[in-house]
Design an enzyme around this catalytic site. Structure first.
Site, short mmCIF file in Angstrom:
data_model
loop_
_atom_site.label_atom_id
_atom_site.label_comp_id
_atom_site.label_asym_id
_atom_site.label_seq_id
_atom_site.Cartn_x
_atom_site.Cartn_y
_atom_site.Cartn_z
N GLY A 239 -5.48 12.74 -17.08
CA GLY A 239 -6.66 11.95 -16.34
C GLY A 239 -7.38 11.09 -17.27
N PRO A 290 -0.49 13.69 -19.66
CG PRO A 290 -0.20 12.53 -21.51
CD PRO A 290 0.02 13.98 -20.93
NE ARG A 328 -3.53 1.99 -9.54
CZ ARG A 328 -4.57 1.33 -9.96
NH1 ARG A 328 -4.59 0.07 -10.01
NH2 ARG A 328 -5.56 2.31 -10.32
CE1 TYR A 332 -4.32 5.93 -5.73
CE2 TYR A 332 -5.03 3.88 -6.84
CZ TYR A 332 -4.04 5.20 -6.56
OH TYR A 332 -3.17 5.19 -7.65
CB CYS A 359 3.14 -8.43 8.97
SG CYS A 359 3.89 -10.01 8.92
CD GLU A 360 0.43 -3.34 7.88
OE1 GLU A 360 -0.87 -2.95 8.09
OE2 GLU A 360 1.21 -2.73 8.33
#
Length: 430
Positions: A239, A290, A328, A332, A359-360
């Site tokens: 983390g 990690p 990514r 989020y 196409c988004e």
């Protein structure tokens, strides 16, 4: 620190020009710095030198075989979350006896495979999983080494999609239920060896405070489990956050020196200074898991600008990489610094959206960001793409996977060939 910097007006990875790699191998293109991977692993290993420990690299962050082999050669263990990742580790020369198997939904096939390979421990996420592990191990005549993942209910203060240590998250067993679960397991599950305890509170933590809070909360529990059940390790998870903004500048010691202590991101040295004194007298091996810290700033995604589209409300820079290559930002809201491969000659900036061909509407790498005014035909680099980049790529819109390059000093090697359209449809039948 990382291995990317401008030299004589060109962006380099170690001693190799990224522009030369883009010209030779095409775009989109992932490029990794081997020295950065090794440096981050070694610094973390050194920071924990005051306590018995093992660094189990989180394979999910970047699972390229050459990346895994490089880390294995430096003594890394591995944190895996699927049978496929265990297969990769073995193919790369890693030792299954230094693998811990996490994840909330392990299948029978994966459990059997991991038991046969002799992994160090299953990190178990529920009592139901622990009982199923005991059943499968019994049918095979084996003893399954296990650690239960405790959910300490600590707020990591990170993005909700990568927070894992609160009671409403799907991961782990509630803190208050762990002691009783270990008692039941010891009494009722003869094919389980309770080898340790595991926790992980979330990803991309940029403050030491949540780590300290979680460790101090769990120390009495882990001490009791050692006394009653003879556990030998405590995995405190991963983390540790990395620099995503101003990434290029953060590669230099001067950038860090220019920051006051309150302005600096969490350093691995600070992490070690705070946690080692709290851990060293427990008499347990400390495992770390990690992924992003080791691989994140060790990679970039190179993409070429195709068009500039000026609308009434916005200017769009359309590039040849898409959310299928790096998801990514869409998934989020992940931030990636965007820099041209040719160093800008002026400080002029233009507010733009950098978008891909998918196409988004979510297919963007940044929105309303002031960037150097790169032009069609020019290449740019999306920094900090070494973790959760290629591993999360897809063939959406029938787009082939990009190639991957590993640079070590002045040598650049293709460690994954660019996928062809024939590769994409291989396995399908009419």
């Amino acid at each position: 620190m990382h291995g990317f910097s401008y030299r004589n007006g060109e962006l380099f990875c170690e001693n190799v020009s990224l522009q030369s790699l883009a010209e030779e191998h095409g775009t989109p293109l992932y490029v990794y710095s081997g020295s950065t991977l090794v440096d981050h692993f070694s610094r973390l290993d050194s920071a924990l030198s005051g306590v018995s420990h093992e660094i189990a690299y989180a394979v999910k962050a970047n699972s390229n075989l050459s990346v895994l082999r490089l880390l294995a050669s430096k003594g890394a263990g591995f944190d895996i979350v699927s049978g496929g990742e265990l297969f990769r580790v073995i193919k790369a020369g890693g030792d299954p006896a230094h693998c811990t198997f996490a994840g909330v939904g392990k299948t029978r096939e994966e459990i059997v495979y991991a038991l046969e390979q002799g992994i160090y421990s299953f990190n178990v996420e529920s009592e139901e999983e622990l009982r199923y592990l005991n059943q499968v191990a019994g049918e095979l005549g084996k003893i399954a080494p296990a650690a239960v993942r405790v959910n300490p209910n600590v707020d990591a203060k990170t993005h909700k999609y990568i927070s894992t240590g609160k009671s409403e998250n799907k991961f782990g067993v509630d803190f208050g239920a762990i002691a009783d679960l270990y008692e039941r397991a010891a009494a009722e599950l003869p094919n389980i060896k309770l080898r340790g305890l595991q926790m992980h509170i979330g990803s991309q933590l940029t403050s030491i405070d949540p780590f300290i809070e979680a460790v101090e909360k769990v120390i009495p529990l882990v001490t009791s489990l050692k006394e009653k059940h003879g556990i030998e390790f405590w995995s405190i998870g991963g983390g540790i956050g990395i620099v995503y903004e101003d990434t290029l500048a953060s590669g230099s010691p001067e950038w860090w020196a220019s920051k006051s202590e309150s302005e600096r991101p969490l350093t691995i040295e600070k992490y070690g200074e705070e946690l080692v004194p709290r851990l060293k007298d427990l008499g347990l091996k400390i495992l770390l898991e990690p992924g992003r810290y080791i691989a994140g700033n060790a990679g970039v995604l190179i993409t070429r600008c195709l068009y500039e589209k000026k609308g009434s409300a916005k200017t769009f820079k359309i590039v040849d990489a898409g959310m299928n290559d790096l998801i990514r930002p869409a998934l989020y809201e992940g931030h990636h610094e965007i820099v041209p491969l040719t160093e800008p000659k002026t400080s002029d900036r233009l507010k733009v959206d950098v978008v891909g061909p998918i196409c988004e509407s979510g297919d963007f790498f940044c929105q309303n960001r002031e960037l150097p005014d790169f032009q069609p035909g020019e290449n740019i680099a999306l920094m900090s793409a070494g973790a959760y980049g290629f591993v999360m790529a897809s063939n959406y819109n029938t787009r082939p996977f990009p190639a991957e390059i590993l640079v070590q000093g002045g040598e650049a090697k293709v460690v994954r060939k660019r996928q062809t359209l024939e590769d994409v449809i291989a396995g399908e039948e009419l």
